[in-house]
Design a protein around this motif. Structure first.
Motif, short mmCIF file in Angstrom:
data_model
loop_
_atom_site.label_atom_id
_atom_site.label_comp_id
_atom_site.label_asym_id
_atom_site.label_seq_id
_atom_site.Cartn_x
_atom_site.Cartn_y
_atom_site.Cartn_z
N GLY A 12 37.78 11.86 52.87
CA GLY A 12 36.43 12.44 52.99
C GLY A 12 36.25 13.10 54.35
N GLY A 13 35.34 14.07 54.42
CA GLY A 13 35.05 14.71 55.70
C GLY A 13 36.08 15.74 56.09
N LEU A 14 36.97 16.09 55.17
CA LEU A 14 38.04 17.04 55.46
C LEU A 14 38.03 18.16 54.42
N THR A 15 37.95 19.39 54.89
CA THR A 15 37.97 20.55 53.99
C THR A 15 39.20 21.37 54.30
N VAL A 16 39.91 21.78 53.25
CA VAL A 16 41.07 22.66 53.43
C VAL A 16 40.69 24.06 52.94
N ALA A 17 40.85 25.04 53.81
CA ALA A 17 40.63 26.43 53.43
C ALA A 17 42.00 27.09 53.41
N ALA A 18 42.60 27.21 52.22
CA ALA A 18 43.95 27.78 52.13
C ALA A 18 44.22 28.20 50.68
N PRO A 19 44.77 29.38 50.45
CA PRO A 19 45.15 30.35 51.47
C PRO A 19 43.91 31.08 52.00
N ALA A 20 43.93 31.34 53.28
CA ALA A 20 42.78 32.02 53.89
C ALA A 20 43.26 32.86 55.06
N GLU A 21 42.59 33.98 55.24
CA GLU A 21 42.95 34.87 56.35
C GLU A 21 41.81 34.90 57.36
N ILE A 22 42.15 34.68 58.60
CA ILE A 22 41.13 34.69 59.65
C ILE A 22 40.91 36.14 60.09
N VAL A 23 39.64 36.57 60.09
CA VAL A 23 39.38 37.95 60.53
C VAL A 23 38.73 37.98 61.91
N GLU A 24 38.10 36.88 62.30
CA GLU A 24 37.46 36.87 63.60
C GLU A 24 37.36 35.43 64.13
N MET A 25 37.46 35.33 65.44
CA MET A 25 37.35 34.01 66.06
C MET A 25 36.50 34.17 67.32
N HIS A 26 35.61 33.22 67.52
CA HIS A 26 34.76 33.33 68.70
C HIS A 26 34.65 31.96 69.35
N ARG A 27 34.78 31.94 70.68
CA ARG A 27 34.62 30.68 71.42
C ARG A 27 33.80 30.96 72.66
N ASP A 28 32.76 30.18 72.91
CA ASP A 28 32.05 30.29 74.19
C ASP A 28 31.60 28.89 74.60
N ASN A 29 30.78 28.79 75.65
CA ASN A 29 30.44 27.46 76.16
C ASN A 29 29.63 26.63 75.18
N SER A 30 28.98 27.28 74.21
CA SER A 30 28.13 26.50 73.32
C SER A 30 28.71 26.27 71.93
N ARG A 31 29.66 27.11 71.46
CA ARG A 31 30.17 26.89 70.10
C ARG A 31 31.50 27.60 69.87
N ALA A 32 32.15 27.18 68.78
CA ALA A 32 33.36 27.87 68.32
C ALA A 32 33.12 28.30 66.89
N CYS A 33 33.66 29.44 66.52
CA CYS A 33 33.34 29.98 65.20
C CYS A 33 34.54 30.79 64.66
N VAL A 34 34.86 30.57 63.38
CA VAL A 34 35.96 31.31 62.76
C VAL A 34 35.43 31.97 61.49
N SER A 35 35.69 33.26 61.32
CA SER A 35 35.27 33.96 60.10
C SER A 35 36.50 34.27 59.26
N LEU A 36 36.38 34.02 57.96
CA LEU A 36 37.49 34.25 57.04
C LEU A 36 37.26 35.52 56.23
N LYS A 37 38.36 36.09 55.75
CA LYS A 37 38.26 37.34 54.98
C LYS A 37 37.43 37.17 53.71
N ASP A 38 37.43 35.94 53.15
CA ASP A 38 36.67 35.72 51.91
C ASP A 38 35.17 35.61 52.17
N GLY A 39 34.74 35.81 53.41
CA GLY A 39 33.31 35.84 53.73
C GLY A 39 32.79 34.55 54.33
N ARG A 40 33.59 33.48 54.28
CA ARG A 40 33.11 32.21 54.84
C ARG A 40 33.14 32.25 56.37
N THR A 41 32.15 31.58 56.98
CA THR A 41 32.13 31.43 58.44
C THR A 41 32.07 29.94 58.74
#
Ligand SMILES: Cc1cc2nc3c(=O)[nH]c(=O)nc-3n(C[C@H](O)[C@H](O)[C@H](O)COP(=O)(O)OP(=O)(O)OC[C@H]3O[C@@H](n4cnc5c(N)ncnc54)[C@H](O)[C@@H]3O)c2cc1C
Length: 403
Positions: free
Chosen positions: A122-151
């Motif tokens: 529980g508490g674990l999600t697998v996103a595969a196969p998935a292509e990363i289109v964008e990644m963002h990291r700053d002091n307040s958060r980290a964020c990854v966007s996938l080609k299938d539209g998920r963020t």
């Protein structure tokens, strides 16, 4: 999607980390570019891994060991020799206790076990196969966007995407290292005579040749280190000629040999990331360090990275801290970089010393190893290194609850 940790790369290191974190109540998403089922097909990865005792204890702690145990073979002895005959170092597990020196498991069996565990945890999600289109990291958060539209939003990104890590490159983290001008040819053989749980390492002029016992007594995994310039010609041989080359290197002690499944090759090199961390980022496994397989330790180091990060993140969560807090990432880097550099250095020196045919050097090495063999305290220290019992072990590797 909101989570706590985003792991990029669901290979042996990334998936183990994901299962370990989720089991401790840390919400985790693991992203891989390949479908999980592809990773367990016989044509994907023909390697088998030597799992050190401490890694086995950690895998037990996250619940993987009971899933894969019946696919493992205990390593009872290790025999190091120069060519098929001249033995100069012999480790026997009974010299230091009841536990085997380690265990062999085929990588695809470990991947299959991890796939099962990711589905059960529980508490674990697998996103595969998935292509990363964008990644963002700053002091307040980290964020990854996938080609299938998920963020996916989280507190920490972990790069577990292997030697060529795109995540590491995107963070501007360099690697230092060099190619060995050697490739590892990997093949699996069946044999008429039982291996009796004995692993063999032969030092040939082209590099180490390992015969590693697999489950059932009559199957072994071979790691044949060969000069890069010659590898293509060996890989192009038909099965009979290829098996003859193998038989020449193995010798007769396993009886008749039969080739099983496809053969594989891996270019070898040493690479070390200049930093293991950045803002809301940690590197684990081959994304952080790639070493020569001479001692069968690359994955074991990755599992140590995973277990150390689990300790640090569980502790941070318990104290209500940001999981990517600076002191925690600094501690991870200090802890793991030193240990990994030591092993990278040791495997580099071993490979350089043994992959040659210079007689005076070989004679000196034989004398040195014979000394180790005849000095029980020194020999036991070497054996404990191979079993992964030396150094500052994460709690999971000591059989304790992490954090
Ligand atoms: C011949 C050989 C024998 C070895 N034997 C041993 C041994 O006996 N014992 C031992 O401890 N070690 C051994 N090793 C080392 C061991 O195999 C590696 O250290 C280990 O497989 C690394 O695992 P990893 O999960 O860190 O990386 P990888 O196995 O490279 O996994 C990376 C994962 O990330 C995914 N990925 C990559 N890029 C992206 C992306 N952009 N987006 C999403 N996902 C991505 C990939 O699909 C993959 O699933 C051996 C190595 C070799 C070459």
């Amino acid at each position: 999607m909101e989570t706590e940790v985003i792991i990029i790369g669901g290979g042996l290191t990334g998936a183990t980390l994901a299962c370990g974190l989720a089991a401790q109540g840390i919400q985790t998403v693991v992203i891989d570019r390949i479908a999980p089922a592809d990773g367990i097909s016989p044509s994907f990865d023909g390697r088998a891994s030597a799992i050190a005792q401490s890694s086995k204890i950690a895998l037990d702690g996250i619940g993987l060991w009971p899933v894969v145990q019946e696919k493992t073979e205990p390593i009872r002895e290790i025999r190091v020799s120069d060519g098929p005959s001249l033995l100069f170092l012999h480790y026997d597990h009974t010299d230091i206790g009841d536990a085997p020196l380690g265990y062999m498991i085929e990588n695809r069996d470990m991947r299959a076990g991890l796939l099962h565990l990711t589905q059960e945890t529980g508490g674990l999600t697998v996103a595969a196969p998935a292509e990363i289109v964008e990644m963002h990291r700053d002091n307040s958060r980290a964020c990854v966007s996938l080609k299938d539209g998920r963020t996916i939003n989280g507190q920490l990104i972990v790069a577990a995407d292997g030697r060529g890590s795109a995540t590491r490159k995107a963070a501007g983290i360099d690697v230092t290292g060099w190619a060995y001008k050697q490739n590892a040819i990997v093949a699996t053989i069946d044999h008429a005579v039982s291996h009796q749980g004995i692993a063999h390492e032969r030092f040939l002029a082209s590099g180490p040749f390992a015969i590693l016992p697999l489950r059932g007594g009559h199957r072994s995994s071979l790691v044949w280190t060969e000069r890069t310039a010659l590898v293509d010609s060996f890989m192009a041989l038909d099965d009979d000629a290829f098996l003859n080359e193998i038989a020449e290197r193995v010798g007769g002690f396993l009886g008749n040999l039969y080739l099983v499944g496809p053969r594989f090759q891996h270019p070898l090199g040493l690479q070390v990331a200049t930093s293991y961390t950045d803002t809301r980022l940690a590197l684990v496994g081959d994304a952080a360090h790639g070493i020569h397989p001479i001692a069968g330790q690359g994955l074991n180091l990755g599992l140590r990275d995973a277990a150390a990060l689990i300790d640090i993140l569980v502790e941070a969560k318990r104290y209500g801290l940001d999981l990517a807090h600076h002191a925690g990432l600094e501690r991870y880097q200090r802890w793991r970089r030193a240990d990994n550099l030591l092993m990278a250095g040791m495997t580099d020196v071993l490979n350089r010393l043994f992959s040659n045919d210079v007689r005076p050097l070989k004679a000196a090495l034989h004398a040195g190893l014979a000394t180790v063999n005849n000095l029980p305290p020194l020999k036991k220290t070497f054996m404990r290194h191979a079993m992964g019992q030396v150094g500052d072990l994460p709690k999971l590797m000591r059989g304790e609850a992490p954090g």
